[in-house]
Design an enzyme around this catalytic site. Sequence first.
Site, PDB file in Angstrom:
ATOM      1  N   GLU A  70      -7.059   0.272  -5.875  1.00 25.94           N
ATOM      2  CA  GLU A  70      -7.423   0.693  -4.522  1.00 25.94           C
ATOM      3  C   GLU A  70      -8.928   0.813  -4.311  1.00 25.94           C
ATOM      4  O   GLU A  70      -9.414   0.672  -3.194  1.00 25.94           O
ATOM      5  CB  GLU A  70      -6.740   2.031  -4.188  1.00 25.94           C
ATOM      6  CG  GLU A  70      -5.220   1.953  -4.150  1.00 25.94           C
ATOM      7  CD  GLU A  70      -4.571   1.964  -5.521  1.00 25.94           C
ATOM      8  OE1 GLU A  70      -5.248   2.351  -6.507  1.00 25.94           O
ATOM      9  OE2 GLU A  70      -3.379   1.590  -5.621  1.00 25.94           O
ATOM     10  N   PHE A  95      -2.763   6.537  -1.912  1.00 27.49           N
ATOM     11  CA  PHE A  95      -3.679   5.811  -2.814  1.00 27.49           C
ATOM     12  C   PHE A  95      -4.927   5.331  -2.078  1.00 27.49           C
ATOM     13  O   PHE A  95      -6.000   5.235  -2.657  1.00 27.49           O
ATOM     14  CB  PHE A  95      -2.972   4.618  -3.451  1.00 27.49           C
ATOM     15  CG  PHE A  95      -1.553   4.881  -3.901  1.00 27.49           C
ATOM     16  CD1 PHE A  95      -1.208   6.109  -4.448  1.00 27.49           C
ATOM     17  CD2 PHE A  95      -0.569   3.925  -3.759  1.00 27.49           C
ATOM     18  CE1 PHE A  95       0.094   6.361  -4.855  1.00 27.49           C
ATOM     19  CE2 PHE A  95       0.734   4.169  -4.167  1.00 27.49           C
ATOM     20  CZ  PHE A  95       1.073   5.388  -4.714  1.00 27.49           C
TER      21      PHE A  95
END
Lengths: 327, 285
Positions: A70, A95
């Site tokens: 991410e 995330f």
Amino acid sequence: MSDMHLVHQRWTDTKVLMEPIRKGFGRGLKSAGEKDENVVAACADLTDSTQMHLFKEAFAERFVEIGVAEQNLVTVGAGLAAMGKIPFVSSYAAFSPGRNWEQIRTTICLNDQPVNIIGSHAGVSVGPDGATHQMLEDITLMRALPNMTVIAPGDSIEAEKATVALAKYKKPSYMRLAREGTAIISTDKTPFEIGKAYIYTQGSDMTIIATGTMTYQALLASEMLFKQGIDAEVIHCPTIKPLDAATILRSVKKTKLVITAEEHQVNGGLGGAISEFLGEHYPVPMRRVGVRDKFGQSGKPEELLEEYGLTAKHITFTAVKLHEEAR
Amino acid sequence: MGGKYSLEELEIKANDIREDIIRMLEYAGSGHSAGPLGLADIFTALYFDVLKHDPAKPNWGERDILLLSNGHCVPVRYAAMAHAGYFDKNELMTLRQFGSRLQGHPERTKLPGLESTSGPLGSGLSQACGMSLAMRMNSENHRWIYVIMGDGELDEGNVWEAAMLASKYKLHNIIGIIDRNNIQIDGPTEKVMPLEDLSHKWESFGWNVIDIDGNNIEAVIDACSMGRANTTKPTMIIAQTIPGKGVDFMEYDFKWHGKPPDHDQAKKALHELRTLGGKIKGEHE
Ligand SMILES: [Mg+2]
């Protein structure tokens, strides 16, 4: 209100169609991609569940699979934007922006690159996956950043419009989506503009300001309240930042009582934003409906919404109590 | 080589840039000394030979991109940019001051010619990946993206996420340069967090790796050419540099990583740079 072109005028005991808000994002992204070839997408190994697969199937050469990374997701997005692309980058909200806040702060907000960050599966209605995946702090995280716009659409129809609007908006933006089916309350004709709040039900005794999945619950609550002699105005507030100060202030000056409703922590979320704004400009008695400094847990969505006080019933209860106390 | 400057001219430029770095840091009273001095030869090679750029048109659509991922070394970039003609050299003395375009860490929106905003480490290579992917989508085949990174910066996981992506998509117009000076704030890199075997790490991630002496301008230019010639893999140049290069009392000493020289130290450093460590007589002395 007829000029809002909602699906129904009355919501109690009225059948509504359900569709996950994220589905509207998927359709909107594909449609934005058809309109502008600079629209590109990147995903962190959740292409189907964030509904980016529609775009990927249509425009394979404009889709980037990032893998489970991410931090890379949003910084690759910043690089794409730097070269004139209009990137949409998606993952679960837990995330992204949950894990990559500093990269968003530095390479997108401070660096002023128009990346659209899409956080799916927000709220406790994610259900059985449990607390780790039920993001309840994303609005707070993103709202604190200068140069960031924050949007939580109320249904899949609005998510589709918001996505198309974001592709033209070209500023750092965050949009939160939900996993489970949410009642479809709006139609193609219902207005949506980034930065605008809309009065879905007019009233004079109290203002209920709701965002995301909670707007439908607020509409139901206003009808329960009407039966108890409280005429509540429902404002749907899909853009949490920048707030539509004029619409909110006009309503609150009339009703002088406020309830906020969100499937998110009340600290720093919509409730936080409205408290801060009214605290400085027009302090009135108010209560915030939302999650109160707790994490979620596994369960069915309806069990969790009940447990954390996120239903029309809870809004109604809170509103009646506030109305009594203020008298 | 084939640029408009001879090697000797480039070496003099690198020395001038070092002198400016010392003056800027002394005047600012804060900032990093060792990294910028060690990078002066690399920045000289880039701005005066390698990069396709036009200081009069910093947003020229066909320019190569230079990203400084380890933003704390920005004094060397500012000095090189001023020497290249992006702005007047007098502005260098505004470094880190209120209202200056020369922020303590580089901000793209403040100064034309900076391609991104950096300081927090580890995100430059990812942005290079995004830029490279965009160039590919646009069929822009003759632009290169150079990314300068610190070695301590390689502790960041974000770097390795980008390393995998660049390799997966064969982003061969990315040329990374690691400033391998073996120091970071808390001490020698191999004590703080061992990085070796660094060349093999990058090779195993699918990169074309070139090891060079990063204080040899000709070697930097040659390595960049070799990187551009590779059309299948992204290139990582591991440039061994001497932290504090050119100033004897700063060289190899990690204590100079994060501090500026005071007045006397700056005077001593400038004298040393002007005389090339006592090898020649200073012009103004
Ligand atoms: Mg170092």
